[in-house]
Design a protein around this motif. Structure first.
Motif, PDB file in Angstrom:
ATOM      1  N   LEU A   1       0.840  -1.195   0.000  1.00  0.00           N
ATOM      2  CA  LEU A   1       0.000   0.000   0.000  1.00  0.00           C
ATOM      3  C   LEU A   1       0.878   1.249   0.000  1.00  0.00           C
ATOM      4  O   LEU A   1       0.641   2.196   0.750  1.00  0.00           O
ATOM      5  CB  LEU A   1      -0.929  -0.009   1.223  1.00  0.00           C
ATOM      6  CG  LEU A   1      -1.954  -1.148   1.266  1.00  0.00           C
ATOM      7  CD1 LEU A   1      -2.674  -1.183   2.616  1.00  0.00           C
ATOM      8  CD2 LEU A   1      -2.965  -1.016   0.128  1.00  0.00           C
ATOM      9  N   ASP A   2       1.892   1.252  -0.869  1.00  0.00           N
ATOM     10  CA  ASP A   2       2.818   2.377  -0.952  1.00  0.00           C
ATOM     11  C   ASP A   2       3.073   2.776  -2.404  1.00  0.00           C
ATOM     12  O   ASP A   2       4.152   3.228  -2.766  1.00  0.00           O
ATOM     13  CB  ASP A   2       4.134   2.026  -0.251  1.00  0.00           C
ATOM     14  CG  ASP A   2       5.016   3.244  -0.001  1.00  0.00           C
ATOM     15  OD1 ASP A   2       4.468   4.366   0.071  1.00  0.00           O
ATOM     16  OD2 ASP A   2       6.234   3.077   0.114  1.00  0.00           O
TER      17      ASP A   2
ATOM     18  N   ILE B   1       3.171   0.466   4.201  1.00  0.00           N
ATOM     19  CA  ILE B   1       2.632   1.804   3.984  1.00  0.00           C
ATOM     20  C   ILE B   1       3.786   2.795   4.068  1.00  0.00           C
ATOM     21  O   ILE B   1       4.923   2.426   4.359  1.00  0.00           O
ATOM     22  CB  ILE B   1       1.536   2.174   5.002  1.00  0.00           C
ATOM     23  CG1 ILE B   1       2.133   2.301   6.418  1.00  0.00           C
ATOM     24  CG2 ILE B   1       0.388   1.182   4.959  1.00  0.00           C
ATOM     25  CD1 ILE B   1       1.231   2.994   7.406  1.00  0.00           C
TER      26      ILE B   1
ATOM     27  N   ALA C   1      -1.611   5.272   3.434  1.00  0.00           N
ATOM     28  CA  ALA C   1      -1.855   4.079   2.619  1.00  0.00           C
ATOM     29  C   ALA C   1      -2.265   4.555   1.235  1.00  0.00           C
ATOM     30  O   ALA C   1      -3.199   5.350   1.102  1.00  0.00           O
ATOM     31  CB  ALA C   1      -2.948   3.222   3.226  1.00  0.00           C
TER      32      ALA C   1
ATOM     33  N   LEU D   1      -4.901  -4.056   6.304  1.00  0.00           N
ATOM     34  CA  LEU D   1      -4.470  -2.795   6.922  1.00  0.00           C
ATOM     35  C   LEU D   1      -5.245  -2.539   8.207  1.00  0.00           C
ATOM     36  O   LEU D   1      -4.652  -2.180   9.249  1.00  0.00           O
ATOM     37  CB  LEU D   1      -4.668  -1.647   5.941  1.00  0.00           C
ATOM     38  CG  LEU D   1      -4.509  -0.233   6.499  1.00  0.00           C
ATOM     39  CD1 LEU D   1      -3.078   0.018   6.959  1.00  0.00           C
ATOM     40  CD2 LEU D   1      -4.934   0.804   5.455  1.00  0.00           C
TER      41      LEU D   1
END
Length: 409
Positions: free
Chosen positions: A30-31, A361, A383, A397
């Motif tokens: 999630l980056d 993240i 995120a 998450l």
């Protein structure tokens, strides 16, 4: 699972890096606002170039050089279509958005900005769209001004007319905030700036990944983006500039393919875009970027945009269920990013615990320290979503954030 017409399971299968474990858990990436992952088609295109076509471009008469030149200029044409630029010569290959903005600041800017003049940017900007203008203003004796943001993360446009003065020489604005996900009404800003005779540069690094961009429809004067955020290679990027502006700009660097002829007394510069592409270019990077564009267009840009919006809405709702989480950025239109803080827990601690759960993240100021100051925080957890992310990723998450609460209970 798909949240739109996009077959996300099939998309995920195209990205080898996603099929691994980190810290003993399946990777949840999630980056993507920092750097997107690469589909196999991009990896294959780069490998094929180096294995079969590797040569310098434009200068050789042998077959490999001809093939390399064809691939390089073919990638330029793909970018032209991707942005709907009028001509391929309006597409300059650079290392990324940062270099593109520096190029404009040190060529167009140094030519047009003088003592007492003004450069206008916004409080939403990434450092890459702040520092080059600060440097230019220091060099030229000019003044840097900001369009403010409100508590929701939207630009305050009521005072824009007053900020656009007869001394304003350029407006530089992000298309999508990397820290908040705010989508800026670029077309409206361009219209209002052009009414005052002010050209506009747009930092599109966070935009091109999520929705179609048409530079002719926006009527912006410059547009910049980075290949690595668009699921292409690192070290390649694009500056779009209107032909008449590029043709009037001096070179950024000297040497190599930016020349037509050189004597000991004088150099005659090449035509655009080659005037701004000194030295051996990143040909493989351009080929990889072209492959990334092919990949996205095959999936469908509108389907990607619909997936982005559906998943963003799901993520915002899911994070709202976690006690102690406070989201930053509630703009009227948003894309791709959920930025938040969590009670008195430092964002770096949040990121470290999530990493142990396999969730990647970004934490910190996101190269947007002036914006962080506007919201009274030093850092956030962020995120960022992409075409290969799913609701299950968001659920992971959320589970990780509950783990953070347990650790700090």
């Amino acid at each position: 699972m798909s949240t739109s017409g996009l077959d996300v399971a099939r998309v995920r299968a195209d990205f080898p890096i996603l099929h691994q474990e980190v810290r003993g858990r399946p990777l949840v990436y999630l980056d993507s606002a920092a750097s997107g992952q690469k589909p196999q088609a991009v990896l294959d295109a780069i490998t094929h170039f180096y294995a079969h076509d590797n040569a310098n471009v434009h200068r050789g008469v042998h077959l490999l050089s001809e093939r390399a030149t064809e691939a390089f200029e073919g990638a330029r044409e793909k970018v032209r279509r991707f942005l709907n630029a009028r001509e391929a010569k309006e597409i300059v290959f650079v290392r990324g958005t940062t270099e593109a903005i520096n190029l404009v600041a040190q060529t167009f800017g140094r030519k047009h900005v003088g003592p007492g003049d003004e450069v206008l940017i916004t409080e939403l900007e990434h450092h890459a769209n702040i520092v080059p203008w600060q440097m230019l203003c220091e060099q030229q004796g000019a003044r840097l001004k900001y369009v403010p943001v409100d508590a929701h993360g939207d630009l305050v446009l009521d005072g824009l007319e007053a900020l656009l003065t007869p001394r304003t020489r350029i407006l530089a604005v992000t298309h999508v905030s990397n820290a908040l996900g705010t989508v800026v009404p670029v077309k409206e800003l361009v219209r209002r700036a052009h009414a005052k005779g002010v050209p506009v540069l747009v930092d599109g690094a966070q935009a091109v990944t999520h929705f179609p961009v048409d530079v002719q429809a926006l009527d912006c004067d410059f547009y910049a983006f980075s290949g690595h955020k668009l699921f292409g290679p690192m070290g390649i990027g694009v500056l779009y500039g209107k032909k008449e502006l590029l043709e009037a700009m001096p070179p950024y660097q000297g040497g190599g393919d930016m020349i037509l002829s050189v004597t000991m007394e004088k150099t005659v510069y090449n035509r655009i875009p080659h005037r701004f592409e000194a030295g051996t270019p990143d040909v493989a990077g351009a080929v990889g970027l072209g492959a990334a564009i092919d990949y996205l267009e095959a999936l469908g840009r509108e389907a990607i945009a619909a997936h982005d919006q559906a998943l963003l809405a799901y993520a915002e709702g899911a994070l709202g269920s976690v006690p102690g989480v406070r989201r930053l950025g509630h703009g009227q239109e948003r894309s791709g990013v959920v930025s938040f803080v969590m009670q008195d827990i430092h964002p770096h601690d949040i990121g470290t615990i999530l990493d142990r759960e396999g969730v990647a993240i970004r934490t910190g100021h996101h190269c947007a320290q002036p914006l962080m100051k506007c919201f009274g925080v030093a850092a956030t957890a962020r995120a960022s979503l992409a075409l290969y992310n799913t609701r299950e990723d968001v659920d992971a998450l959320v589970r990780g954030l509950h783990k953070v609460r347990e650790v700090f209970a």
